[in-house]
Design a protein around this motif. Structure first.
Motif, PDB file in Angstrom:
ATOM      1  N   GLY A 136      16.404   4.427 -10.073  1.00  0.00           N
ATOM      2  CA  GLY A 136      15.395   5.314 -10.630  1.00  0.00           C
ATOM      3  C   GLY A 136      13.999   4.738 -10.650  1.00  0.00           C
ATOM      4  N   ARG A 137      13.826   3.532 -10.135  1.00  0.00           N
ATOM      5  CA  ARG A 137      12.507   2.902 -10.131  1.00  0.00           C
ATOM      6  C   ARG A 137      11.662   3.431  -8.978  1.00  0.00           C
ATOM      7  N   PRO A 138      10.330   3.489  -9.169  1.00  0.00           N
ATOM      8  CA  PRO A 138       9.450   3.961  -8.097  1.00  0.00           C
ATOM      9  C   PRO A 138       9.560   3.071  -6.856  1.00  0.00           C
ATOM     10  N   THR A 139       9.563   3.692  -5.709  1.00  0.00           N
ATOM     11  CA  THR A 139       9.628   2.949  -4.451  1.00  0.00           C
ATOM     12  C   THR A 139       8.384   3.165  -3.591  1.00  0.00           C
ATOM     13  N   TYR A 140       7.988   4.432  -3.431  1.00  0.00           N
ATOM     14  CA  TYR A 140       6.816   4.753  -2.619  1.00  0.00           C
ATOM     15  C   TYR A 140       5.988   5.813  -3.329  1.00  0.00           C
ATOM     16  N   GLY A 141       4.685   5.788  -3.090  1.00  0.00           N
ATOM     17  CA  GLY A 141       3.789   6.767  -3.709  1.00  0.00           C
ATOM     18  C   GLY A 141       2.393   6.210  -3.805  1.00  0.00           C
ATOM     19  N   GLY A 142       1.753   6.438  -4.962  1.00  0.00           N
ATOM     20  CA  GLY A 142       0.415   5.920  -5.177  1.00  0.00           C
ATOM     21  C   GLY A 142       0.430   4.427  -5.462  1.00  0.00           C
ATOM     22  N   LEU A 143      -0.692   3.771  -5.122  1.00  0.00           N
ATOM     23  CA  LEU A 143      -0.827   2.326  -5.313  1.00  0.00           C
ATOM     24  C   LEU A 143      -2.170   2.018  -5.951  1.00  0.00           C
ATOM     25  N   CYS A 144      -2.162   1.070  -6.883  1.00  0.00           N
ATOM     26  CA  CYS A 144      -3.393   0.625  -7.525  1.00  0.00           C
ATOM     27  C   CYS A 144      -3.628  -0.853  -7.250  1.00  0.00           C
ATOM     28  N   ARG A 145      -4.884  -1.207  -7.187  1.00  0.00           N
ATOM     29  CA  ARG A 145      -5.241  -2.603  -6.911  1.00  0.00           C
ATOM     30  C   ARG A 145      -4.754  -3.518  -8.022  1.00  0.00           C
ATOM     31  N   LEU A 146      -4.360  -4.714  -7.632  1.00  0.00           N
ATOM     32  CA  LEU A 146      -4.037  -5.754  -8.600  1.00  0.00           C
ATOM     33  C   LEU A 146      -5.333  -6.405  -9.062  1.00  0.00           C
ATOM     34  N   ARG A 147      -5.499  -6.533 -10.347  1.00  0.00           N
ATOM     35  CA  ARG A 147      -6.724  -7.126 -10.889  1.00  0.00           C
ATOM     36  C   ARG A 147      -6.845  -8.587 -10.473  1.00  0.00           C
ATOM     37  N   TRP A 148      -8.081  -8.995 -10.244  1.00  0.00           N
ATOM     38  CA  TRP A 148      -8.420 -10.374  -9.897  1.00  0.00           C
ATOM     39  C   TRP A 148      -7.850 -10.798  -8.539  1.00  0.00           C
ATOM     40  N   ARG A 149      -7.477  -9.824  -7.726  1.00  0.00           N
ATOM     41  CA  ARG A 149      -6.996 -10.138  -6.376  1.00  0.00           C
ATOM     42  C   ARG A 149      -7.844  -9.379  -5.376  1.00  0.00           C
ATOM     43  N   PRO A 150      -7.910  -9.840  -4.107  1.00  0.00           N
ATOM     44  CA  PRO A 150      -8.614  -9.042  -3.102  1.00  0.00           C
ATOM     45  C   PRO A 150      -8.067  -7.627  -3.059  1.00  0.00           C
ATOM     46  N   LYS A 151      -8.900  -6.670  -2.667  1.00  0.00           N
ATOM     47  CA  LYS A 151      -8.566  -5.256  -2.805  1.00  0.00           C
ATOM     48  C   LYS A 151      -7.512  -4.755  -1.837  1.00  0.00           C
ATOM     49  N   ILE A 152      -6.848  -5.665  -1.132  1.00  0.00           N
ATOM     50  CA  ILE A 152      -5.755  -5.235  -0.256  1.00  0.00           C
ATOM     51  C   ILE A 152      -4.396  -5.594  -0.863  1.00  0.00           C
ATOM     52  N   TYR A 153      -4.386  -6.020  -2.120  1.00  0.00           N
ATOM     53  CA  TYR A 153      -3.136  -6.285  -2.831  1.00  0.00           C
ATOM     54  C   TYR A 153      -2.927  -5.183  -3.872  1.00  0.00           C
ATOM     55  N   ASP A 197      -1.684   3.893   6.591  1.00  0.00           N
ATOM     56  CA  ASP A 197      -1.779   4.724   5.383  1.00  0.00           C
ATOM     57  C   ASP A 197      -2.608   4.044   4.305  1.00  0.00           C
ATOM     58  N   PHE A 198      -2.437   2.727   4.127  1.00  0.00           N
ATOM     59  CA  PHE A 198      -3.267   1.996   3.167  1.00  0.00           C
ATOM     60  C   PHE A 198      -4.742   2.149   3.533  1.00  0.00           C
ATOM     61  N   ASP A 199      -5.036   1.973   4.814  1.00  0.00           N
ATOM     62  CA  ASP A 199      -6.410   2.061   5.290  1.00  0.00           C
ATOM     63  C   ASP A 199      -6.999   3.440   5.015  1.00  0.00           C
ATOM     64  N   TYR A 200      -6.211   4.483   5.248  1.00  0.00           N
ATOM     65  CA  TYR A 200      -6.735   5.840   5.042  1.00  0.00           C
ATOM     66  C   TYR A 200      -7.047   6.085   3.569  1.00  0.00           C
ATOM     67  N   GLY A 201      -6.131   5.689   2.694  1.00  0.00           N
ATOM     68  CA  GLY A 201      -6.377   5.869   1.269  1.00  0.00           C
ATOM     69  C   GLY A 201      -7.614   5.138   0.791  1.00  0.00           C
ATOM     70  N   LEU A 202      -7.805   3.909   1.271  1.00  0.00           N
ATOM     71  CA  LEU A 202      -8.992   3.152   0.893  1.00  0.00           C
ATOM     72  C   LEU A 202     -10.257   3.795   1.451  1.00  0.00           C
ATOM     73  N   ARG A 203     -10.159   4.342   2.644  1.00  0.00           N
ATOM     74  CA  ARG A 203     -11.310   5.029   3.237  1.00  0.00           C
ATOM     75  C   ARG A 203     -11.722   6.224   2.366  1.00  0.00           C
ATOM     76  N   VAL A 204     -10.732   6.954   1.885  1.00  0.00           N
ATOM     77  CA  VAL A 204     -11.020   8.122   1.044  1.00  0.00           C
ATOM     78  C   VAL A 204     -11.645   7.695  -0.280  1.00  0.00           C
ATOM     79  N   THR A 205     -11.021   6.760  -0.984  1.00  0.00           N
ATOM     80  CA  THR A 205     -11.511   6.388  -2.316  1.00  0.00           C
ATOM     81  C   THR A 205     -12.814   5.596  -2.261  1.00  0.00           C
ATOM     82  N   ASP A 206     -13.025   4.848  -1.185  1.00  0.00           N
ATOM     83  CA  ASP A 206     -14.262   4.077  -1.066  1.00  0.00           C
ATOM     84  C   ASP A 206     -15.478   4.955  -0.787  1.00  0.00           C
TER      85      ASP A 206
END
Length: 296
Positions: A136-153, A197-206
């Protein structure tokens, strides 16, 4: 009367005939109200198991686009989009994988949010959260940046009863509105399989758009297994290294392009890290296995 929404659903498949059949059947049986039209486009990336013939037999309304093989996920999706998308005909693009099991109202849950964004002409991508059918744990979907890490984590977003704005997404089941396609296009053709897909999402939000995870979850999809991949420590090092540099691993040219786009200041150490770590990690795992076998 013009339709409220005309959705083009796009999927890339390869040699998973029965899985593909069940997935398309589930999508076509989605509950949608009058005024919502759905056109399905399946990109067959060189299947040899009769996938195209199965689609023609069971789903004559589905358009099949054949690549001839070797395009992988992102390349095949771009190929399908270029051959099928018509901005005059479609209002939304649904991107989905054929290995997901979706709930009956999954599509409408995403569309309701997207239509609200359409009223303000905001470029918007709505993603549905998928969970493991056992844990029942999330596997795929939305992703948020990890704090204090480069924005690709990133880390997966926990399930919530409310909509959540996220930084990027897995495109296992995502709805892109026409404003986003008009502003940002689709997946970057520079990517063959991963990163796209990661790249596209970042392109949209950036650039002022929104990526939103719909409330709750919309279906199930287990995480990809590591067996036979570059993450499989049972494989010989030479094979793991070959797979790591391949299209489904961490292809250096695509990884370099992705990092220089999104972390231009610290791209070099981030780029080198997994390639430098892998040999030492492999030796360490091999040593641990040897010690365990020696004393067992």
């Amino acid at each position: 009367m013009a339709p409220v929404a005309h959705i083009m659903a796009l999927c890339s498949v390869f040699n998973r005939r029965e899985i593909t059949r069940k997935s398309i059947a589930a999508l076509l049986s989605q509950s949608v109200p009058a005024g919502v039209e759905l056109s399905v486009v399946v990109v067959d990336d060189g299947s040899t198991d009769g996938t195209s013939q199965m689609l023609a037999t069971y789903f004559p309304s589905v358009r099949v686009v054949s690549t001839g093989g070797g395009y992988y996920w992102a390349g095949a999706m771009v190929y399908g989009f270029q051959n099928a998308w018509d901005p005059e005909a479609f209002t939304h693009l649904l991107v989905f994988n054929d290995d997901i099991v979706i709930e009956q109202h999954a599509l409408m849950r995403l569309l309701d949010i997207s239509l609200a964004c359409d009223k303000t002409q905001v470029p918007c991508v709505v993603v549905g959260a998928l969970t493991d059918s056992i844990s029942g744990r999330p596997t795929y979907g939305g992703l948020c940046r990890l704090r204090w890490r480069p924005k690709i984590y990133f880390s997966p977003v926990e399930l919530s009863e409310c909509e959540k704005s996220v930084d990027t997404l897995n495109m296992n089941f995502a709805l892109i509105n026409a404003a986003s396609i008009s502003s940002f296009g689709f997946l970057d053709p520079a990517f063959v399989h991963g990163y796209a897909d990661f790249d596209y999402g970042l392109r949209v939000t950036d650039h002022g758009g929104s990526v939103i995870q719909a409330p709750g979850f919309i279906g199930h999809c287990s995480r990809n297994k590591v067996d036979g991949t570059w993450l499989d420590f049972r494989l010989p090092f030479r094979e793991r290294w070959r797979l790591m540099l391949g299209a489904k691993g961490l292809p250096p040219r695509e990884r370099l392009y992705y990092l220089r786009k999104h972390v231009p200041i610290v791209w070099l150490p981030v780029f080198l890290y997994p390639y430098a770590k892998m040999p030492f990690q492999h030796l360490w795992k091999a040593a641990v296995r040897w010690v365990v076998n020696f004393f067992s």
